[in-house]
Design a protein around this motif. Structure first.
Motif, PDB file in Angstrom:
ATOM      1  N   GLU A 240       0.676  -1.145  -0.282  1.00 22.80           N
ATOM      2  CA  GLU A 240      -0.147  -0.051   0.039  1.00 22.80           C
ATOM      3  C   GLU A 240       0.850   0.963  -0.040  1.00 22.80           C
ATOM      4  N   ARG A 243       2.652   1.804  -3.487  1.00 28.22           N
ATOM      5  CA  ARG A 243       1.665   2.130  -4.380  1.00 28.22           C
ATOM      6  C   ARG A 243       1.403   3.831  -4.244  1.00 28.22           C
ATOM      7  N   ASP A 245       1.090   7.361  -4.856  1.00 26.97           N
ATOM      8  CA  ASP A 245       1.711   8.243  -6.155  1.00 26.97           C
ATOM      9  C   ASP A 245       1.658   9.643  -5.496  1.00 26.97           C
TER      10      ASP A 245
END
Length: 285
Positions: A240, A243, A245
Protein backbone atom coordinates in the motif's frame (compact mmCIF):
# COMPACT_ATOMS: atom_id res chain seq x y z
CA UNK A 1 -0.54 16.29 5.20
CA UNK A 2 -1.59 16.26 8.83
CA UNK A 3 -0.95 19.48 10.73
CA UNK A 4 2.15 19.40 12.92
CA UNK A 5 0.95 19.45 16.56
CA UNK A 6 1.62 22.59 18.60
CA UNK A 7 3.39 20.55 21.26
CA UNK A 8 6.07 19.50 18.75
CA UNK A 9 8.75 21.96 19.84
CA UNK A 10 12.45 22.07 18.99
CA UNK A 11 15.08 21.32 21.65
CA UNK A 12 16.57 24.29 23.47
CA UNK A 13 19.55 25.66 21.55
CA UNK A 14 18.52 23.94 18.33
CA UNK A 15 18.49 27.25 16.46
CA UNK A 16 20.35 30.51 17.11
CA UNK A 17 18.40 33.58 18.30
CA UNK A 18 19.13 35.35 14.99
CA UNK A 19 18.49 33.98 11.52
CA UNK A 20 21.81 33.93 9.63
CA UNK A 21 21.89 36.69 7.03
CA UNK A 22 22.11 35.47 4.38
CA UNK A 23 20.71 32.04 5.32
CA UNK A 24 23.11 29.12 5.20
CA UNK A 25 22.66 27.23 1.88
CA UNK A 26 20.81 23.94 2.22
CA UNK A 27 22.92 20.86 1.38
CA UNK A 28 21.28 18.25 -0.83
CA UNK A 29 20.50 15.08 1.11
CA UNK A 30 18.59 11.80 0.86
CA UNK A 31 16.51 10.15 3.58
CA UNK A 32 15.10 6.62 3.31
CA UNK A 33 12.12 5.12 5.11
CA UNK A 34 12.92 1.41 5.12
CA UNK A 35 9.72 -0.58 5.70
CA UNK A 36 8.67 -4.19 6.17
CA UNK A 37 5.44 -6.13 6.72
CA UNK A 38 4.63 -7.93 9.99
CA UNK A 39 1.58 -9.72 11.31
CA UNK A 40 0.74 -6.52 13.17
CA UNK A 41 1.14 -4.22 10.19
CA UNK A 42 3.79 -2.13 8.51
CA UNK A 43 6.97 -1.33 10.46
CA UNK A 44 9.64 1.27 9.70
CA UNK A 45 13.34 1.22 10.62
CA UNK A 46 14.31 4.00 13.04
CA UNK A 47 17.62 5.20 14.47
CA UNK A 48 18.33 7.29 17.55
CA UNK A 49 21.17 9.62 16.65
CA UNK A 50 24.09 9.83 19.05
CA UNK A 51 23.58 12.64 21.55
CA UNK A 52 25.85 15.59 20.96
CA UNK A 53 25.98 15.23 17.18
CA UNK A 54 26.06 18.55 15.36
CA UNK A 55 22.69 17.94 13.68
CA UNK A 56 19.68 16.30 15.36
CA UNK A 57 21.73 14.78 18.18
CA UNK A 58 19.60 12.44 20.30
CA UNK A 59 16.65 12.58 17.90
CA UNK A 60 14.94 9.54 16.36
CA UNK A 61 15.30 9.63 12.57
CA UNK A 62 15.35 7.54 9.39
CA UNK A 63 18.64 6.58 7.72
CA UNK A 64 20.04 9.25 5.45
CA UNK A 65 22.69 11.86 4.85
CA UNK A 66 24.20 14.38 2.50
CA UNK A 67 24.92 13.84 -1.17
CA UNK A 68 28.57 13.14 -2.02
CA UNK A 69 29.90 14.64 -5.26
CA UNK A 70 30.78 11.12 -6.47
CA UNK A 71 27.13 10.06 -6.18
CA UNK A 72 26.56 11.74 -9.56
CA UNK A 73 28.96 9.35 -11.35
CA UNK A 74 27.37 8.54 -14.72
CA UNK A 75 29.19 5.18 -14.91
CA UNK A 76 26.93 3.85 -12.13
CA UNK A 77 25.26 0.56 -13.09
CA UNK A 78 21.55 1.40 -12.87
CA UNK A 79 18.19 -0.34 -13.23
CA UNK A 80 14.79 1.24 -12.78
CA UNK A 81 13.27 4.64 -13.51
CA UNK A 82 15.97 6.76 -15.19
CA UNK A 83 17.42 9.90 -13.62
CA UNK A 84 15.15 12.04 -15.83
CA UNK A 85 12.08 10.46 -14.17
CA UNK A 86 13.44 11.19 -10.70
CA UNK A 87 14.31 14.73 -11.79
CA UNK A 88 10.69 15.30 -12.78
CA UNK A 89 9.41 13.97 -9.45
CA UNK A 90 11.78 16.02 -7.31
CA UNK A 91 11.81 19.09 -9.61
CA UNK A 92 15.59 19.13 -9.98
CA UNK A 93 18.13 18.64 -12.74
CA UNK A 94 19.05 15.18 -14.00
CA UNK A 95 22.54 15.19 -12.52
CA UNK A 96 21.24 15.95 -9.05
CA UNK A 97 18.47 13.37 -9.43
CA UNK A 98 21.05 10.68 -10.22
CA UNK A 99 23.11 11.73 -7.20
CA UNK A 100 20.07 11.72 -4.88
CA UNK A 101 19.08 8.16 -5.82
CA UNK A 102 22.67 6.98 -5.46
CA UNK A 103 22.95 8.76 -2.08
CA UNK A 104 19.72 7.10 -0.93
CA UNK A 105 21.08 3.64 -1.73
CA UNK A 106 24.53 4.42 -0.33
CA UNK A 107 23.29 5.93 2.94
CA UNK A 108 20.87 3.05 3.47
CA UNK A 109 23.73 0.59 3.11
CA UNK A 110 26.13 2.60 5.27
CA UNK A 111 23.69 3.20 8.13
CA UNK A 112 21.54 0.07 8.14
CA UNK A 113 23.49 -2.55 6.18
CA UNK A 114 20.62 -2.93 3.71
CA UNK A 115 21.78 -2.96 0.09
CA UNK A 116 19.33 -2.03 -2.66
CA UNK A 117 21.34 -3.64 -5.44
CA UNK A 118 21.68 -6.99 -7.14
CA UNK A 119 23.79 -9.01 -9.57
CA UNK A 120 21.21 -8.42 -12.31
CA UNK A 121 18.26 -6.19 -13.10
CA UNK A 122 15.75 -8.61 -11.61
CA UNK A 123 17.63 -9.86 -8.53
CA UNK A 124 18.57 -8.36 -5.17
CA UNK A 125 21.44 -9.25 -2.88
CA UNK A 126 20.20 -11.54 -0.08
CA UNK A 127 23.46 -11.81 1.88
CA UNK A 128 25.44 -8.60 2.39
CA UNK A 129 28.20 -10.16 4.51
CA UNK A 130 30.66 -10.35 1.58
CA UNK A 131 30.45 -6.56 1.34
CA UNK A 132 31.31 -5.70 4.96
CA UNK A 133 34.68 -4.20 4.06
CA UNK A 134 33.19 -2.19 1.20
CA UNK A 135 30.57 -0.80 3.58
CA UNK A 136 33.31 0.52 5.88
CA UNK A 137 35.17 1.99 2.91
CA UNK A 138 32.02 3.78 1.78
CA UNK A 139 31.54 5.24 5.25
CA UNK A 140 35.15 6.48 5.27
CA UNK A 141 34.80 7.85 1.71
CA UNK A 142 37.60 5.55 0.56
CA UNK A 143 35.27 4.11 -2.08
CA UNK A 144 32.48 5.53 -4.20
CA UNK A 145 29.16 3.78 -4.69
CA UNK A 146 29.81 3.45 -8.43
CA UNK A 147 33.24 1.97 -7.73
CA UNK A 148 31.85 -0.48 -5.19
CA UNK A 149 29.07 -1.70 -7.46
CA UNK A 150 31.48 -2.08 -10.40
CA UNK A 151 33.97 -4.12 -8.35
CA UNK A 152 31.20 -6.29 -6.91
CA UNK A 153 29.42 -6.78 -10.23
CA UNK A 154 26.19 -5.30 -8.89
CA UNK A 155 23.47 -3.07 -10.33
CA UNK A 156 21.80 -0.26 -8.35
CA UNK A 157 18.06 -1.05 -8.14
CA UNK A 158 16.39 2.35 -8.46
CA UNK A 159 13.11 0.52 -9.03
CA UNK A 160 13.12 -0.53 -5.36
CA UNK A 161 12.76 3.11 -4.28
CA UNK A 162 9.74 5.42 -4.36
CA UNK A 163 9.80 9.23 -4.04
CA UNK A 164 7.93 10.47 -0.97
CA UNK A 165 8.58 14.11 0.00
CA UNK A 166 11.04 17.01 0.06
CA UNK A 167 11.81 18.85 3.30
CA UNK A 168 14.09 21.89 3.59
CA UNK A 169 15.55 22.86 6.97
CA UNK A 170 14.24 26.24 8.21
CA UNK A 171 16.37 29.27 7.41
CA UNK A 172 16.71 29.93 11.14
CA UNK A 173 19.13 27.02 11.50
CA UNK A 174 22.86 27.02 10.82
CA UNK A 175 23.02 23.44 9.49
CA UNK A 176 20.53 23.08 6.67
CA UNK A 177 19.54 20.29 4.31
CA UNK A 178 17.26 19.93 1.32
CA UNK A 179 16.31 16.33 2.10
CA UNK A 180 14.43 14.25 -0.43
CA UNK A 181 12.59 11.41 1.28
CA UNK A 182 12.43 7.97 -0.34
CA UNK A 183 10.51 4.81 0.55
CA UNK A 184 12.03 1.34 0.18
CA UNK A 185 10.95 -2.15 1.20
CA UNK A 186 13.39 -4.38 3.09
CA UNK A 187 14.67 -6.94 0.52
CA UNK A 188 14.01 -10.61 1.26
CA UNK A 189 16.84 -12.25 3.16
CA UNK A 190 18.40 -8.99 4.34
CA UNK A 191 18.25 -7.49 7.82
CA UNK A 192 18.82 -3.98 9.06
CA UNK A 193 21.43 -3.56 11.79
CA UNK A 194 22.69 -0.83 14.10
CA UNK A 195 26.32 -1.02 13.04
CA UNK A 196 26.83 2.70 12.48
CA UNK A 197 28.70 5.23 14.57
CA UNK A 198 25.89 7.74 14.05
CA UNK A 199 23.26 5.82 16.04
CA UNK A 200 23.12 4.90 19.71
CA UNK A 201 20.18 2.55 19.10
CA UNK A 202 18.07 1.24 16.21
CA UNK A 203 14.77 -0.59 16.05
CA UNK A 204 11.79 -1.51 13.89
CA UNK A 205 8.48 -0.03 14.97
CA UNK A 206 4.97 0.59 13.74
CA UNK A 207 4.60 4.28 12.84
CA UNK A 208 1.71 4.80 15.23
CA UNK A 209 3.70 3.35 18.12
CA UNK A 210 6.61 5.68 17.32
CA UNK A 211 4.21 8.62 17.45
CA UNK A 212 2.87 7.35 20.78
CA UNK A 213 6.43 7.22 22.13
CA UNK A 214 6.93 10.81 21.07
CA UNK A 215 3.63 11.86 22.67
CA UNK A 216 4.72 10.20 25.91
CA UNK A 217 8.07 12.00 25.84
CA UNK A 218 10.13 8.84 25.35
CA UNK A 219 11.71 9.98 22.05
CA UNK A 220 12.39 13.20 20.21
CA UNK A 221 11.16 13.72 16.66
CA UNK A 222 11.83 16.51 14.20
CA UNK A 223 8.81 17.78 12.23
CA UNK A 224 9.65 15.94 8.97
CA UNK A 225 9.99 12.65 10.87
CA UNK A 226 6.75 13.23 12.76
CA UNK A 227 4.86 14.12 9.58
CA UNK A 228 6.26 11.15 7.65
CA UNK A 229 5.38 8.71 10.44
CA UNK A 230 1.85 10.12 10.45
CA UNK A 231 1.61 9.49 6.70
CA UNK A 232 3.02 5.96 6.98
CA UNK A 233 0.56 5.20 9.78
CA UNK A 234 -2.19 5.38 7.15
CA UNK A 235 -0.56 2.59 5.10
CA UNK A 236 -1.45 -0.88 6.47
CA UNK A 237 1.06 -2.75 4.27
CA UNK A 238 4.30 -2.18 2.40
CA UNK A 239 2.49 -2.71 -0.91
CA UNK A 240 0.00 0.00 0.00
CA UNK A 241 2.81 2.41 0.86
CA UNK A 242 4.78 1.62 -2.29
CA UNK A 243 1.68 2.26 -4.45
CA UNK A 244 1.42 5.85 -3.26
CA UNK A 245 1.58 8.27 -6.20
CA UNK A 246 2.57 11.43 -4.40
CA UNK A 247 2.83 14.98 -5.69
CA UNK A 248 6.05 16.33 -4.22
CA UNK A 249 6.58 19.99 -3.40
CA UNK A 250 9.31 21.55 -1.28
CA UNK A 251 8.27 22.05 2.33
CA UNK A 252 10.29 24.59 4.27
CA UNK A 253 9.02 25.08 7.82
CA UNK A 254 9.60 28.30 9.73
CA UNK A 255 10.36 28.63 13.43
CA UNK A 256 8.31 30.76 15.82
CA UNK A 257 8.57 31.24 19.56
CA UNK A 258 5.43 31.01 21.67
CA UNK A 259 4.59 30.07 25.23
CA UNK A 260 5.54 26.45 24.52
CA UNK A 261 9.02 27.18 23.17
CA UNK A 262 10.44 27.04 19.65
CA UNK A 263 7.68 25.72 17.40
CA UNK A 264 7.79 24.77 13.74
CA UNK A 265 5.02 26.00 11.47
CA UNK A 266 4.27 24.95 7.88
CA UNK A 267 2.76 26.84 4.95
CA UNK A 268 -0.93 27.29 5.66
CA UNK A 269 -0.43 27.90 9.36
CA UNK A 270 -1.61 31.43 10.29
CA UNK A 271 1.77 32.05 11.94
CA UNK A 272 3.82 31.07 8.87
CA UNK A 273 3.83 34.32 6.88
CA UNK A 274 4.44 36.42 9.98
CA UNK A 275 7.29 34.31 11.37
CA UNK A 276 9.94 36.76 12.56
CA UNK A 277 13.65 36.48 11.89
CA UNK A 278 14.31 37.21 15.57
CA UNK A 279 13.49 34.35 17.94
CA UNK A 280 14.40 35.99 21.23
CA UNK A 281 11.34 36.91 23.33
CA UNK A 282 12.44 40.53 23.53
CA UNK A 283 10.62 43.86 23.46
CA UNK A 284 10.10 44.73 19.79
CA UNK A 285 10.80 48.39 20.55
Amino acid sequence: MREVPRELVLPSGFVPPEVPDPPVPAKDAATVMLVRDTDDGLEVFLMRRVAGMAFAGGMTVFPGGGVDRRDADTSLAWHGPPPAWWASRFSCDIGLARALVCAAVRETFEESGVLLAGPSEDTVVSDVRPYTQARAQLVNRELSMAGFLAEAGLVLRADLLRPWSDWVTPEAETRRFDARFFLAALPAGQRADGETSEASAVHWQRPGEALDDWQAGRVGLLPPTWATLAELEECPTVAEAMRQDRTITKLMPKVVRDEGGLRVVLPGDPAYDGAAAHLDPRDPS
